[in-house]
Design an enzyme around this catalytic site. Structure first.
Site, mmCIF file in Angstrom:
data_model
loop_
_atom_site.group_PDB
_atom_site.id
_atom_site.type_symbol
_atom_site.label_atom_id
_atom_site.label_comp_id
_atom_site.label_asym_id
_atom_site.label_seq_id
_atom_site.Cartn_x
_atom_site.Cartn_y
_atom_site.Cartn_z
ATOM 1 N N ASN A 1 -10.212 -0.482 0.400
ATOM 2 C CA ASN A 1 -8.723 -0.582 0.307
ATOM 3 C C ASN A 1 -8.323 -0.741 -1.024
ATOM 4 O O ASN A 1 -8.353 -2.267 -1.563
ATOM 5 C CB ASN A 1 -8.137 -1.382 1.273
ATOM 6 C CG ASN A 1 -6.511 -1.227 1.557
ATOM 7 O OD1 ASN A 1 -5.873 -0.714 0.391
ATOM 8 N ND2 ASN A 1 -6.109 -1.711 2.450
ATOM 9 N N CYS B 1 0.655 -1.229 0.094
ATOM 10 C CA CYS B 1 0.053 -0.103 -0.009
ATOM 11 C C CYS B 1 0.921 1.325 -0.047
ATOM 12 O O CYS B 1 0.376 2.340 -0.423
ATOM 13 C CB CYS B 1 -0.812 0.018 1.147
ATOM 14 S SG CYS B 1 -1.903 -1.511 0.911
ATOM 15 N N HIS C 1 -3.515 6.752 3.312
ATOM 16 C CA HIS C 1 -3.961 5.475 2.997
ATOM 17 C C HIS C 1 -5.133 5.149 3.447
ATOM 18 O O HIS C 1 -5.812 5.067 4.624
ATOM 19 C CB HIS C 1 -2.859 4.462 3.206
ATOM 20 C CG HIS C 1 -3.172 3.174 2.892
ATOM 21 N ND1 HIS C 1 -3.650 2.517 1.501
ATOM 22 C CD2 HIS C 1 -3.147 1.828 3.608
ATOM 23 C CE1 HIS C 1 -3.949 1.550 1.596
ATOM 24 N NE2 HIS C 1 -3.743 0.794 2.802
HETATM 25 N N1 COA Z 1 -18.332 -9.417 9.648
HETATM 26 C C1 COA Z 1 -18.567 -9.635 10.817
HETATM 27 N N2 COA Z 1 -17.892 -10.220 11.697
HETATM 28 C C2 COA Z 1 -16.635 -10.178 11.524
HETATM 29 C C3 COA Z 1 -16.420 -9.769 10.116
HETATM 30 C C4 COA Z 1 -17.022 -9.574 9.194
HETATM 31 N N3 COA Z 1 -16.805 -9.082 7.993
HETATM 32 N N4 COA Z 1 -14.834 -10.048 10.067
HETATM 33 C C5 COA Z 1 -14.472 -10.333 11.375
HETATM 34 N N5 COA Z 1 -15.601 -10.483 12.277
HETATM 35 C C6 COA Z 1 -15.843 -10.840 13.786
HETATM 36 C C7 COA Z 1 -14.513 -11.907 14.135
HETATM 37 O O1 COA Z 1 -15.004 -13.116 13.921
HETATM 38 C C8 COA Z 1 -14.633 -11.353 15.677
HETATM 39 O O2 COA Z 1 -15.615 -12.552 16.044
HETATM 40 P P1 COA Z 1 -15.317 -13.143 17.623
HETATM 41 O O3 COA Z 1 -15.293 -12.089 18.483
HETATM 42 O O4 COA Z 1 -16.433 -14.043 17.619
HETATM 43 O O5 COA Z 1 -14.085 -13.999 17.192
HETATM 44 C C9 COA Z 1 -14.966 -10.119 15.812
HETATM 45 O O6 COA Z 1 -15.635 -9.781 14.534
HETATM 46 C C10 COA Z 1 -13.986 -9.014 15.892
HETATM 47 O O7 COA Z 1 -13.020 -9.473 15.350
HETATM 48 P P2 COA Z 1 -11.682 -8.254 15.350
HETATM 49 O O8 COA Z 1 -10.514 -9.122 14.747
HETATM 50 O O9 COA Z 1 -11.476 -8.152 16.743
HETATM 51 O O10 COA Z 1 -12.229 -6.989 14.674
HETATM 52 P P3 COA Z 1 -11.221 -5.638 14.689
HETATM 53 O O11 COA Z 1 -12.129 -4.821 15.549
HETATM 54 O O12 COA Z 1 -10.002 -5.979 14.893
HETATM 55 O O13 COA Z 1 -11.569 -5.378 13.152
HETATM 56 C C11 COA Z 1 -10.473 -5.477 11.002
HETATM 57 C C12 COA Z 1 -11.284 -6.083 12.284
HETATM 58 C C13 COA Z 1 -9.894 -6.290 10.216
HETATM 59 C C14 COA Z 1 -11.299 -4.309 10.594
HETATM 60 C C15 COA Z 1 -9.318 -4.520 11.807
HETATM 61 O O14 COA Z 1 -8.497 -5.491 12.591
HETATM 62 C C16 COA Z 1 -8.619 -3.677 10.856
HETATM 63 O O15 COA Z 1 -9.019 -2.931 10.013
HETATM 64 N N6 COA Z 1 -7.113 -4.254 10.631
HETATM 65 C C17 COA Z 1 -6.297 -3.357 9.706
HETATM 66 C C18 COA Z 1 -6.428 -4.082 8.245
HETATM 67 C C19 COA Z 1 -5.953 -3.112 7.495
HETATM 68 O O16 COA Z 1 -5.871 -2.030 7.238
HETATM 69 N N7 COA Z 1 -5.174 -3.931 6.538
HETATM 70 C C20 COA Z 1 -4.574 -3.325 5.342
HETATM 71 C C21 COA Z 1 -3.181 -2.474 5.809
HETATM 72 S S1 COA Z 1 -2.555 -1.850 4.422
#
Ligand code: COA
Length: 329
Positions: free
Chosen positions: A286, A116, A256
Site C-alpha cells: 500500500n 489514500c 486503491h
Molecule cells: N503475521 C502473522 N500474524 C499476524 C500478522 C502478521 N503480519 N499480523 C497480525 N497477525 C495475527 C494477529 O495477531 C492475530 O492473531 P491472534 O488471533 O492470535 O490475535 C491474527 O493474525 C489475525 O489477525 P486479524 O487482525 O484478525 O487479521 P485480519 O484478517 O483482520 O487481517 C489486516 C489483518 C490488517 C490484513 C486486515 O485487517 C486489513 O487489511 N485491514 C485493512 C487495512 C488497510 O487496508 N489499511 C489501509 C487502508 S487505506
C-alpha cells in the site's frame, strides 16, 4: 457562446525506489510468514526508499517521466499539487521542494492531505482550477514513503506499506475532456481508527513520544477493512452515475491497492469480473496517495489501455476519506 474548457490528461509517470523488501525478508525481522501476508493481503513485496531519498525525490522522478511522456517542459507548468501524508517536512510543502527540483518558474505549489484518497482529491482540485480558466497546465503528484512512518515492531501494520510516486499532467483543452466525473467524501468521526498520533500540534515531538513509537502509523485493521468496502462501492457507483456511463463502458477499474481481499470484495459487490480490475499490490504494498496513479501509469505503459478507453479510479483511506473518478485515457 463561450466554449467550455475541458481537462486533457496529457501524460503520466511513476517511480518506485530500487530497494525491494520481500515477505521472506520480513520473516527475518518480525514474527510473520510469507504465507500469512500473501493470503491476508495479496502483498509479496514492497519498495523501500533510502534514508537520504525524501518524498520530493520520488515525486521528482515520477514528474520527469510524466513531463517527458506529455512532451511538456517544466516551464509550461503553472500549478503544482502534491497529494501526500508523508511530506519531506511539515513545512515548506513537498510541492515547493518539487518545484525547486524541477526548476518550475514561480507558480502556486501546495500539498494536499487526504490519505489514500489523496490523488483522487487532487484530480478534483485540478479539474476545478482548469475549468475555472485560472490555470492551464497542472502537475499533480501522488506520493508517499510510508516505510518511514511504519513501526517495524508491529506486525499488524508493517507488512502492509511501501513507498512510491505517480504523476499526471492535466491541461486545459478545447478538444479533449478526459475527466468525466469525480466523487469525494470524508467522515472525520473515524479519525481514531487509522492515524499517526504524534509530531503535530496535538502531541508535539518529545523523547517520550519517540520512546512510545507515537510517530508511526496506528491502525485498527478489522474496522478499517469493514468500512473500506462499502465506502469504495458507494464512491465508485456515485462517480459512475455522475459520469453518465454504465459499468460495461468501463474498460478497467483501478482500486486503491491496500488489500487484495478488499479489492475482491469491492469488485464482487459491484458485479465486476476480476479480469477488468487492475492489481499490482503484490509488487508494491500500500503506497497510499500513490496507489491509483502508479497503477494507472502501469496500465497505460503496459498497453492494457488505449486512447479513448474509460477507466474508473476508486480509493479509501485514513480520515476516513474516499473518492472515485471516471476518466478517459
Ligand atoms: N503475521 C502473522 N500474524 C499476524 C500478522 C502478521 N503480519 N499480523 C497480525 N497477525 C495475527 C494477529 O495477531 C492475530 O492473531 P491472534 O488471533 O492470535 O490475535 C491474527 O493474525 C489475525 O489477525 P486479524 O487482525 O484478525 O487479521 P485480519 O484478517 O483482520 O487481517 C489486516 C489483518 C490488517 C490484513 C486486515 O485487517 C486489513 O487489511 N485491514 C485493512 C487495512 C488497510 O487496508 N489499511 C489501509 C487502508 S487505506
Amino acid at each position: 457562446m463561450k466554449k467550455k474548457i475541458g481537462v486533457k490528461i496529457s501524460g503520466t509517470g511513476s517511480y518506485f525506489p530500487k530497494k525491494v523488501l520481500t515477505n521472506v525478508d520480513l520473516e527475518k525481522i518480525i514474527d510473520t510468514s510469507d504465507e500469512w501476508i500473501s493470503t491476508r493481503t495479496g502483498i509479496k513485496e514492497r519498495r523501500v526508499s533510502e534514508i537520504n531519498e525524501p518524498t520530493s525525490e520520488l515525486a521528482f522522478k515520477a514528474s520527469v517521466e510524466a513531463l517527458k511522456f506529455a512532451n511538456i517542459s517544466p516551464k509550461q507548468i503553472d500549478m503544482i499539487l502534491v497529494a501526500t501524508i508523508t511530506p519531506d517536512m511539515l513545512f515548506p510543502s513537498t510541492a515547493c521542494f518539487l518545484q525547486a527540483k524541477l526548476n518550475i518558474p514561480p507558480a502556486p505549489a501546495f500539498d494536499l492531505s487526504a490519505s489514500c484518497s489523496g490523488f483522487i482529491y487532487g484530480i478534483s482540485i485540478a479539474k476545478a482550477f482548469i475549468e475555472s480558466g485560472l490555470y492551464k497546465k497542472i502537475l499533480l503528484v501522488g506520493v508517499d514513503e510510508l516505510t518511514k512512518i511504519t513501526d517495524w515492531t508491529d506486525r499488524n501494520t508493517c507488512v502492509l506499506f511501501g513507498d512510491g510516486a505517480g504523476a499526471m499532467i492535466l491541461s486545459a483543452s478545447y478538444e479533449d475532456d478526459n475527466v468525466l466525473s469525480v466523487f469525494l467524501g470524508a467522515d472525520g468521526s473515524y479519525s481514531n481508527l487509522l492515524f499517526l498520533p504524534a509530531g503535530g500540534t496535538f502531541s508535539p515531538a518529545t523523547i517520550d513520544t519517540v520512546n512510545k513509537r507515537l510517530h508511526t502509523i496506528k491502525m485498527h485493521g478489522k474496522e478499517v477493512f469493514r468500512a473500506a468496502v462499502p465506502k469504495m462501492v458507494f464512491a465508485a457507483e456515485k462517480a459512475l452515475e455522475f459520469s453518465g456511463k454504465k459499468l460495461e463502458d468501463v474498460k478497467l477499474f483501478i482500486p486503491h491497492q491496500a488489500n487484495m481481499r478488499i479489492i475482491k470484495a469491492v469488485a464482487k459487490k459491484m458485479g465486476i469480473s476480476m479480469d477488468k480490475v487492475f492489481v499490482n499490490i503484490h509488487k508494491t504494498g500500500n503506497v497510499s496517495s500513490a496507489t491509483t496513479i502508479t497503477a494507472l501509469d502501469e496500465a497505460i505503459k503496459t498497453n492494457k489501455l488505449k486512447n479513448g478507453d474509460i477507466v474508473e479510479l476508486v480509493a479509501f483511506g485514513g480520515g476516513f476519506t474516499w473518492g472515485a473518478a471516471v476518466i478517459r485515457i
